[in-house]
Design a protein around this motif. Structure first.
Motif: not given
Length: 168
Positions: A102-107, A113-125, A142-146
């Motif tokens: 659910g975290a917001t990803v920005r450039d 860019v969009g929300p995080v759908q899945e987090v594993t030990a090695d990847t982020v979808t 990690a940055g301000d706001g996501g």
């Protein structure tokens, strides 16, 4: 507190203690960094312009050169090794908390860019437009706001895409 805020706070507190930024030019790799009471903080690994890479007994961290004051025998920091390690541990823990579904990803320009759908030990979808993109975890910070990705969102009439920064 994000890692960037930690670095800014460290620079500010060090700037108050060591205002002579010109001394930063004499910092060198291999120099021992001590605290104000003479206790060892760590060793300078490298000097990259206005940034130094400092290795403590537990961490390697990039700090503004203004955070240290050069001396004849090395450098002095405004904090002890234990204080610096604790600050780094706290900043790293807070940064890892940003990696959640659910975290917001920005450039880098702040474009969503969009929300995080899945987090594993090695990847982020990440959901990007109508598709999901699986990224290595270390491609995000990690940055301000996501979270922030190193690629830039480029939009045109026909499509939008993520583009890596040009190599220099």
């Amino acid at each position: 507190m994000t890692f960037r805020q930690f670095l800014a706070a460290t620079a500010l507190s060090a700037g108050l203690l060591f205002p002579a930024a010109a001394q930063a030019q004499t910092l060198r790799a291999g120099a021992t960094v001590s605290d104000p009471d003479g206790g060892e903080v760590g060793t300078i690994v490298s000097v990259e312009g206005d940034v130094i890479v400092l290795r403590t007994d537990r961490h390697e961290v990039r700090l503004p050169a203004s955070a240290l004051r050069a001396t004849e025998t090395g450098a002095v920091a405004g904090v002890t090794r234990d204080q610096l390690n604790a600050q780094i541990d706290q900043a790293m823990a807070q940064a890892q908390q940003a990696f959640v579904v659910g975290a917001t990803v920005r450039d880098p320009a702040g474009v969503v860019v969009g929300p995080v759908q899945e987090v594993t030990a090695d990847t982020v979808t990440v959901q990007f437009r109508d598709r999901q993109i699986r990224l290595p975890r270390n491609a995000l910070t990690a940055g301000d706001g996501g979270l922030v990705i190193g690629a830039t969102v480029v939009s045109s009439r026909r499509s939008s895409a993520l583009r890596r920064p040009a190599r220099r």
